[in-house]
Design an enzyme around this catalytic site. Structure first.
Site, PDB file in Angstrom:
ATOM      1  N   CYS A   8      -1.326  -1.036  -3.078  1.00  0.00           N
ATOM      2  CA  CYS A   8      -2.792  -1.066  -2.934  1.00  0.00           C
ATOM      3  C   CYS A   8      -3.339   0.296  -2.514  1.00  0.00           C
ATOM      4  O   CYS A   8      -4.252   0.831  -3.151  1.00  0.00           O
ATOM      5  CB  CYS A   8      -3.193  -2.166  -1.971  1.00  0.00           C
ATOM      6  SG  CYS A   8      -2.231  -2.223  -0.447  1.00  0.00           S
ATOM      7  N   TYR A   9      -2.794   0.886  -1.461  1.00  0.00           N
ATOM      8  CA  TYR A   9      -3.264   2.219  -1.056  1.00  0.00           C
ATOM      9  C   TYR A   9      -3.015   3.257  -2.160  1.00  0.00           C
ATOM     10  O   TYR A   9      -3.910   4.044  -2.482  1.00  0.00           O
ATOM     11  CB  TYR A   9      -2.541   2.678   0.213  1.00  0.00           C
ATOM     12  CG  TYR A   9      -3.034   2.135   1.528  1.00  0.00           C
ATOM     13  CD1 TYR A   9      -4.385   2.126   1.858  1.00  0.00           C
ATOM     14  CD2 TYR A   9      -2.127   1.684   2.488  1.00  0.00           C
ATOM     15  CE1 TYR A   9      -4.822   1.663   3.100  1.00  0.00           C
ATOM     16  CE2 TYR A   9      -2.558   1.226   3.734  1.00  0.00           C
ATOM     17  CZ  TYR A   9      -3.899   1.214   4.035  1.00  0.00           C
ATOM     18  OH  TYR A   9      -4.326   0.769   5.267  1.00  0.00           O
TER      19      TYR A   9
END
Ligand SMILES: NC(=O)c1ccc[n+]([C@@H]2O[C@H](COP(=O)([O-])OP(=O)(O)OC[C@H]3O[C@@H](n4cnc5c(N)ncnc54)[C@H](OP(=O)(O)O)[C@@H]3O)[C@@H](O)[C@H]2O)c1
Length: 318
Positions: free
Chosen positions: A126-127
């Site tokens: 996600c990051y």
């Protein structure tokens, strides 16, 4: 044409989000969704309950999604040598994992050629999704000055940590609080970002936001002399287009509220006054469970099946 899909780890945060998205997709039928402690309880798909994971069943579908804890997916991939094509949402086969040679890395808008024929796709973290999609076009176009430090200050909602109970994720610890963690440039997602952003000196600092979902990443990007926000927007739109899941804002910076509950990644840029040599402020916003996980997994499945990339992708929250 309708294909059969299965979800291992369907009862977790990413698994449930993926099931909701698959339910909206008219090209797929969900054959099963597994759980460990939640076996027997209902899934988000009407009429379907969570079952135990079984090797034969896992091997029987066209596409198998793995929403499991890290390490577990690699064991499943080894145990299923043939059969379904796999989208792995864990870090087990991502760049920097040591197993990356086995998989195509599924940055959906950039890696369609590799994903199309892959048996195994490593869905990005996600990051890293926000950081890599922000920086890669700037790096490739020579707009980013690799001789200086690029700083990414990122904040994530609590679902980013999964459902396993931990004291620091209790409501009373998180509510009305905001804190940095993973300090010292040691977050596990750094390996993945570094592998994709060769030559960039990256300082990545995550924070925990007191919301359940959403990621906002503010990047201080050292730019080559003369690079304007317009040039940065142009580099993004040249790679991502103007009508897909990556939205380039023509002015202003993105906010969480416009991306939470969607599969969008919103990118914005601002010039920075009073600094020499020059930097730009770039902000990326996405839902960690949407474009940061399930949304991108569905985009990768769409590419594997030869369907339009953004079939069933959510542009507004429902
Ligand atoms: N959360 C995010 O924002 C996010 C974003 C991108 C990628 N990811 C990655 O996606 C994966 C899933 O994340 P998540 O947040 O959905 O995790 P989660 O909420 O903790 O869910 C984990 C799932 O795996 C099952 N499970 C737990 N231990 C298991 C085991 N030993 N064997 C088989 N199944 C097991 C759980 O079943 P029960 O619930 O029934 O016990 C649940 O269905 C992780 O690798 C994570 O790093 C997460």
């Amino acid at each position: 044409m309708t294909i059969q899909v299965g979800v291992l780890g369907g009862s977790g945060y990413t698994g449930r989000e993926l099931l909701r998205l698959l339910d909206l997709h008219d090209g797929v039928e969900v054959s099963f969704a597994t759980a460990r402690s939640a076996v027997g309880s209902p899934t988000p798909i009407p009429g379907l309950s969570f079952t135990e994971a079984e090797l034969d069943r896992a091997g029987s579908v066209d596409i198998l999604f793995m929403c499991l804890p890290h390490g577990t997916a690699a064991e499943w991939v080894t145990a299923i040598p043939e059969g379904p094509r796999i989208v792995d949402l864990t870090a087990d086969h991502r760049p920097g994992s040591g197993r990356e040679a086995k998989a195509a890395y599924g940055l959906a808008e950039l890696h369609a050629d590799q994903v199309r024929d892959a048996r195994l796709v490593a869905n990005p973290g996600c990051y890293p999704t926000g950081v890599i999609f922000s920086l890669l076009p700037l790096l490739e176009e020579g707009l980013l000055d690799t001789g200086r430090l690029t700083v990414a200050n990122a904040a994530s909602g609590v679902t980013g940590a999964g459902r396993s109970p931990r004291t620091e994720l209790l409501f009373a610890e998180v509510e009305a609080n905001y804190k940095a963690y993973g300090e010292g440039n040691r977050h596990r997602h750094l390996k993945e970002m570094r592998a994709c952003l060769e030559g960039v000196q990256l300082l990545f600092q995550p924070h925990l936001l007191p919301v359940s979902r959403g990621i906002l990443e503010t990047l201080t990007v050292p730019v080559v002399d003369g690079v304007t926000p317009a040039a940065i927007r142009e580099a993004w739109t040249a790679r991502y287009g103007t009508d897909g899941a990556i939205q380039v804002l023509s002015r202003g910076l993105p906010e969480l509220r416009t991306v939470v509950g969607t599969d969008l990644l919103a990118l914005g840029v601002s010039e920075v006054e009073g600094v020499d040599p020059p930097v730009a402020t770039v902000v990326a916003a996405l839902d960690n469970l949407g474009k940061g996980a399930a949304g991108q997994a569905v985009q990768n499945m769409n590419t594997m099946m030869g369907w339009p990339l953004n079939r069933a992708i959510r542009r507004t929250s429902r």
